[in-house]
Scaffold this motif. Structure first.
Motif, short mmCIF file in Angstrom:
data_model
loop_
_atom_site.label_atom_id
_atom_site.label_comp_id
_atom_site.label_asym_id
_atom_site.label_seq_id
_atom_site.Cartn_x
_atom_site.Cartn_y
_atom_site.Cartn_z
N ARG A 24 0.73 -1.14 -0.01
CA ARG A 24 -0.05 0.22 0.02
C ARG A 24 0.84 1.32 -0.07
O ARG A 24 0.42 2.18 -0.52
CB ARG A 24 -0.93 -0.14 1.23
N LEU A 25 2.11 1.20 0.33
CA LEU A 25 3.04 2.19 0.44
C LEU A 25 3.81 2.52 -0.90
O LEU A 25 4.17 3.40 -0.99
CB LEU A 25 3.98 2.24 1.69
N SER A 26 4.02 1.43 -1.54
CA SER A 26 4.99 1.32 -2.70
C SER A 26 3.94 2.12 -4.05
O SER A 26 4.74 2.26 -4.80
CB SER A 26 5.29 0.09 -2.91
N PHE A 29 0.20 5.98 -4.03
CA PHE A 29 -1.34 6.68 -3.79
C PHE A 29 -1.55 7.91 -2.84
O PHE A 29 -1.94 8.82 -3.18
CB PHE A 29 -2.27 5.33 -3.06
N LYS A 30 -0.96 7.73 -1.58
CA LYS A 30 -1.04 8.97 -0.70
C LYS A 30 -0.35 10.09 -1.26
O LYS A 30 -0.61 11.13 -1.21
CB LYS A 30 -0.51 8.59 0.73
N GLY A 31 0.83 9.77 -1.88
CA GLY A 31 1.78 10.93 -2.54
C GLY A 31 0.99 11.71 -3.44
O GLY A 31 0.97 12.99 -3.50
N ARG A 32 0.44 10.85 -4.17
CA ARG A 32 -0.56 11.73 -5.46
C ARG A 32 -1.65 12.45 -4.87
O ARG A 32 -1.84 13.61 -5.31
CB ARG A 32 -0.97 10.47 -6.36
N HIS A 33 -2.23 11.89 -4.05
CA HIS A 33 -3.37 12.66 -3.39
C HIS A 33 -2.95 13.76 -2.50
O HIS A 33 -3.75 14.86 -2.48
CB HIS A 33 -4.45 11.77 -2.63
N PRO A 46 -3.89 30.35 -0.68
CA PRO A 46 -2.43 30.61 -0.86
C PRO A 46 -1.83 30.65 0.35
O PRO A 46 -0.63 30.55 0.56
CB PRO A 46 -2.22 31.49 -1.92
N TYR A 47 -2.38 31.35 1.36
CA TYR A 47 -1.85 31.62 2.61
C TYR A 47 -1.72 30.49 3.58
O TYR A 47 -1.17 30.46 4.78
CB TYR A 47 -2.61 32.68 3.33
N CYS A 48 -2.51 29.31 3.28
CA CYS A 48 -2.35 28.20 4.00
C CYS A 48 -1.51 27.12 3.50
O CYS A 48 -1.48 26.76 2.43
CB CYS A 48 -3.89 27.69 4.04
N ARG A 49 -0.68 26.68 4.21
CA ARG A 49 0.49 25.83 4.05
C ARG A 49 0.35 24.55 4.57
O ARG A 49 -0.01 24.34 5.94
CB ARG A 49 2.02 26.36 4.16
N VAL A 50 0.80 23.22 4.02
CA VAL A 50 0.88 22.01 4.70
C VAL A 50 2.24 21.74 5.27
O VAL A 50 3.02 22.04 4.31
CB VAL A 50 0.41 20.89 3.46
N ARG A 51 2.24 21.56 6.38
CA ARG A 51 3.55 21.52 7.01
C ARG A 51 3.70 19.93 7.21
O ARG A 51 5.00 19.62 6.84
CB ARG A 51 3.42 21.97 8.67
N TYR A 52 3.09 19.27 7.34
CA TYR A 52 2.98 17.63 7.92
C TYR A 52 1.79 16.86 7.16
O TYR A 52 0.75 17.25 7.08
CB TYR A 52 3.26 17.29 8.95
N ALA A 53 2.12 15.95 6.39
CA ALA A 53 1.01 15.05 5.85
C ALA A 53 1.30 13.61 6.47
O ALA A 53 2.02 13.06 6.14
CB ALA A 53 1.11 14.95 4.23
N PHE A 54 0.41 13.16 7.05
CA PHE A 54 0.61 11.80 7.75
C PHE A 54 0.05 10.72 7.03
O PHE A 54 -1.13 10.65 6.48
CB PHE A 54 -0.08 11.72 9.16
#
Length: 54
Positions: A24-26, A29-33, A46-54
């Protein structure tokens, strides 16, 4: 009373399998989304940034 013995050492094949990523990690899927979400976020907020994606 139950005696607990030593744990048998893992075989080389078992050790190698433990190091591989789960399927499931290879797939990416998650990276594309996450990338799609970041693009939408940059367009609409544009003023809202993503710092971490779990």
């Amino acid at each position: 009373m139950e005696q607990r013995g030593k744990v048998a050492p893992r075989s080389d094949a078992a050790r190698g399998a433990a190091r591989r990523q789960p399927p499931r990690l290879s797939t990416g899927f998650k990276g594309r989304h996450v990338a799609e979400f970041q693009a939408l976020l940059a367009k609409h907020l544009p003023y809202c940034r993503v710092r971490y994606a779990f």
